[in-house]
Enzyme design. Structure first.
Site, PDB file in Angstrom:
ATOM      1  N   SER A  84     -21.578  20.788  46.577  1.00 38.20           N
ATOM      2  CA  SER A  84     -21.125  20.680  45.188  1.00 38.20           C
ATOM      3  C   SER A  84     -19.623  20.911  45.029  1.00 38.20           C
ATOM      4  O   SER A  84     -19.120  20.942  43.908  1.00 38.20           O
ATOM      5  CB  SER A  84     -21.878  21.711  44.336  1.00 38.20           C
ATOM      6  OG  SER A  84     -21.802  22.982  44.959  1.00 38.20           O
ATOM      7  N   THR A 187     -20.632  24.623  40.808  1.00 36.77           N
ATOM      8  CA  THR A 187     -19.174  24.783  40.865  1.00 36.77           C
ATOM      9  C   THR A 187     -18.799  26.173  41.365  1.00 36.77           C
ATOM     10  O   THR A 187     -19.412  27.157  40.967  1.00 36.77           O
ATOM     11  CB  THR A 187     -18.588  24.616  39.451  1.00 36.77           C
ATOM     12  OG1 THR A 187     -18.823  23.284  39.045  1.00 36.77           O
ATOM     13  CG2 THR A 187     -17.115  24.932  39.397  1.00 36.77           C
ATOM     14  N   THR A 205     -14.978  21.653  41.970  1.00 33.44           N
ATOM     15  CA  THR A 205     -16.323  21.066  41.966  1.00 33.44           C
ATOM     16  C   THR A 205     -16.280  19.575  42.282  1.00 33.44           C
ATOM     17  O   THR A 205     -15.262  18.910  42.043  1.00 33.44           O
ATOM     18  CB  THR A 205     -16.971  21.252  40.570  1.00 33.44           C
ATOM     19  OG1 THR A 205     -18.331  20.874  40.621  1.00 33.44           O
ATOM     20  CG2 THR A 205     -16.264  20.454  39.505  1.00 33.44           C
ATOM     21  N   ARG A 215     -16.543   9.936  35.215  1.00 30.69           N
ATOM     22  CA  ARG A 215     -16.940  11.114  34.419  1.00 30.69           C
ATOM     23  C   ARG A 215     -16.146  12.354  34.856  1.00 30.69           C
ATOM     24  O   ARG A 215     -15.995  12.632  36.034  1.00 30.69           O
ATOM     25  CB  ARG A 215     -18.437  11.352  34.608  1.00 30.69           C
ATOM     26  CG  ARG A 215     -18.986  12.576  33.850  1.00 30.69           C
ATOM     27  CD  ARG A 215     -19.069  13.796  34.721  1.00 30.69           C
ATOM     28  NE  ARG A 215     -19.741  14.920  34.048  1.00 30.69           N
ATOM     29  CZ  ARG A 215     -19.730  16.162  34.514  1.00 30.69           C
ATOM     30  NH1 ARG A 215     -19.097  16.449  35.641  1.00 30.69           N
ATOM     31  NH2 ARG A 215     -20.334  17.116  33.869  1.00 30.69           N
ATOM     32  N   THR A 238     -19.981  27.642  34.993  1.00 29.44           N
ATOM     33  CA  THR A 238     -20.603  26.706  35.910  1.00 29.44           C
ATOM     34  C   THR A 238     -21.857  26.215  35.207  1.00 29.44           C
ATOM     35  O   THR A 238     -22.464  26.949  34.440  1.00 29.44           O
ATOM     36  CB  THR A 238     -20.915  27.344  37.279  1.00 29.44           C
ATOM     37  OG1 THR A 238     -21.737  26.449  38.028  1.00 29.44           O
ATOM     38  CG2 THR A 238     -21.626  28.671  37.165  1.00 29.44           C
ATOM     39  N   GLY A 239     -22.209  24.978  35.456  1.00 30.14           N
ATOM     40  CA  GLY A 239     -23.369  24.425  34.766  1.00 30.14           C
ATOM     41  C   GLY A 239     -23.064  23.025  34.278  1.00 30.14           C
ATOM     42  O   GLY A 239     -22.113  22.394  34.739  1.00 30.14           O
TER      43      GLY A 239
END
Ligand code: SD4
Length: 325
Positions: A84, A187, A205, A215, A238-239
């Site tokens: 990631s 991340t 990330t 994106r 993060t998420g």
């Protein structure tokens, strides 16, 4: 969920030594006095352990927070087994690895960021150079790559065979309900309060796996994925970045700390605010971390799997927060 720094260590004062990281015109002796804060590092996810180990060594050696977070995050970026971040990151829908990163220096309230960067394994260091060498904050895509080349970064293929196989599997199983959201995405975000009482933060990330080409998530956006205010504290996320972008979570957390909330209270309140505005946030994976000017750290998450690492310069401590339901 709070990580409580032990009362004894929190109350212990820190003798500030050395001149490394002093600002021009600032005498080291101005700051060489006992202070009621505890230097520390907080980092997201399991891959935060080796990153925190490296960062802690630097912190212990008196390195400034800005260098600590860059060197710490580099460890994750360099590890091809972390899917990631950096080298080995999962690609976008076209099979292209594109990286987002930012870094923020509390001392001068400066920041640098890159988004959609290809072929450079250490985007956080490119972000650092954007901050150091230009008056810009954010460079994207080809422009960011051009800049990185000129700044001396080496290009390489970041798509590992493992990541390519996962991308091929995803393509074979494509379905019309795909929403680009329900992915593994971890991340690395690191915050540091150094021995001089200065704050910095960094995150890096490859974003959501199989995202639409082009994106950009929250991670390179100052105030969303990361925010640092040297007078108050630092926060990071993060998420699923879309929700963080819609609520500027890291900025919100720092502002809540400014108004007196402890780090864990600020993270929790920001999460509740996010859910009030965007109910979907209860079901997407989100986690926030924060550190304040005293060195207290906190976290809020709705994820069963989220962990963070904390170090005061010693071995990293693993923390498993209780998820908010
Ligand atoms: C993004 N926030 O690009 C990043 C992904 C992430 O844990 O943090 N994953 O939306």
């Amino acid at each position: 969920m709070t990580h409580h720094v032990s009362r004894r260590s929190f109350l212990s004062t820190t003798l500030l030594v050395g001149a490394a990281g002093a600002l021009p015109g600032e005498a080291a002796s101005d700051r060489d006095e006992a202070k009621p804060f505890k230097p520390g590092i907080i980092t997201t996810w399991e891959h935060g352990r080796p990153a925190t180990e490296t960062a802690a060594r630097h912190l212990k050696n008196g390195v400034c927070a800005l260098d600590v977070v860059e060197k710490g995050v580099n460890v994750c970026e360099d590890d091809p087994s972390v899917t990631s971040v950096g080298l080995g990151g999962l690609p976008d829908e076209n099979g292209v690895v594109t990286l987002d990163a930012c870094i923020m220096d509390g001392r001068r309230h400066r920041a640098g960021a890159v988004a959609g960067l290809q072929n450079i394994r250490n985007p956080v260091s490119v972000a650092r150079q954007v901050m150091e060498l230009t008056r810009h904050v954010l460079l994207v895509g080809d422009g960011a790559l051009d800049f990185a080349r000129k700044a001396g970064f080496q290009e390489q293929n970041l798509l590992t065979e493992h990541a390519r196989q996962r991308w091929l599997e995803w393509r074979q199983n494509l379905n019309p309900d795909d929403n680009w959201i329900d992915r593994t995405h971890d991340t690395v975000t690191m915050l540091c309060l150094d021995g001089r009482g200065d704050l910095a933060g960094a995150c890096s990330t490859s974003g959501l796996a199989w995202k639409i080409h082009g994106r950009v998530g929250d991670s390179p956006i100052i105030g969303a994925g990361l925010y640092v205010d040297n007078e108050v504290g630092a926060a990071g996320a993060t998420g699923v970045g879309e929700l963080v972008l819609q609520t500027l979570t890291s900025f919100t957390i720092v502002e809540l700390m400014r108004h007196g909330r402890a780090p864990h209270e600020a993270c929790r309140e920001a999460f509740e605010r996010m859910c009030a505005k965007i109910p979907e946030a209860r079901t997407t994976q989100e986690a926030f971390i924060a550190i304040d000017k005293q060195g207290r750290v906190g976290c809020a998450t709705n994820s069963e799997t989220f962990v963070f690492y904390y170090s005061d310069g010693g071995p990293p401590e693993r923390n498993k927060p209780i998820p908010i339901s």
